[in-house]
Design a protein around this motif. Structure first.
Motif, mmCIF file in Angstrom:
data_model
loop_
_atom_site.group_PDB
_atom_site.id
_atom_site.type_symbol
_atom_site.label_atom_id
_atom_site.label_comp_id
_atom_site.label_asym_id
_atom_site.label_seq_id
_atom_site.Cartn_x
_atom_site.Cartn_y
_atom_site.Cartn_z
ATOM 1 N N CYS A 3 -3.938 -0.686 5.140
ATOM 2 C CA CYS A 3 -2.648 -0.311 4.842
ATOM 3 C C CYS A 3 -1.915 -0.023 6.115
ATOM 4 C CB CYS A 3 -2.536 0.878 3.997
ATOM 5 S SG CYS A 3 -2.830 0.329 2.369
ATOM 6 N N HIS A 29 -2.821 -9.004 1.499
ATOM 7 C CA HIS A 29 -2.703 -7.547 1.538
ATOM 8 C C HIS A 29 -1.471 -7.068 0.521
ATOM 9 C CE1 HIS A 29 -3.551 -3.469 2.462
ATOM 10 N NE2 HIS A 29 -2.283 -3.111 2.174
ATOM 11 N N CYS A 33 -1.557 -4.889 -2.861
ATOM 12 C CA CYS A 33 -1.307 -3.532 -2.558
ATOM 13 C C CYS A 33 -0.022 -3.292 -2.794
ATOM 14 C CB CYS A 33 -1.707 -3.114 -0.890
ATOM 15 S SG CYS A 33 -1.604 -1.358 -0.869
ATOM 16 N N CYS A 36 1.870 -1.315 -0.366
ATOM 17 C CA CYS A 36 2.732 -1.830 0.733
ATOM 18 C C CYS A 36 3.623 -2.613 0.180
ATOM 19 C CB CYS A 36 1.578 -2.740 1.358
ATOM 20 S SG CYS A 36 0.588 -1.331 2.458
#
Ligand code: ZN
Length: 87
Positions: A3, A29, A33, A36
């Motif tokens: 992150c 990512h 996630c 995010c």
């Protein structure tokens, strides 16, 4: 990618300034996630808001303020996630 790294690269990601490898990492990512992903949306909206007023970029102080808030939010949510995996 973690992150913290995503946050660091976020503005370049939005501006399409990342090389292919970093961009792929960031996308990977962001796909996994949620924090995010929300971050990306929020930053995009904020950036769009400034641009719509005629500014080319966020003022540097404003931008670092935003990232500080974002980093704290991510840290909080990570900690919360450890306590309660359902959230
Ligand atoms: Zn993340």
């Amino acid at each position: 990618m973690k992150c913290e790294e995503l946050v660091r690269y976020l503005s370049d990601y939005i501006d399409n300034n990342l090389n292919e490898e970093l961009r792929a990492d960031a996308q990977e990512h962001l796909a996994t996630c949620r924090n995010c992903h929300v971050l990306l949306d929020t930053t995009r909206l904020t950036t769009a808001l400034y641009r719509s007023r005629g500014d080319q970029v966020l003022p540097p102080t404003r931008r670092s303020d935003l990232y500080e808030k974002i980093k704290r939010a991510v840290a909080r949510q990570d900690a919360a996630g450890l306590e309660d995996p359902e959230v």
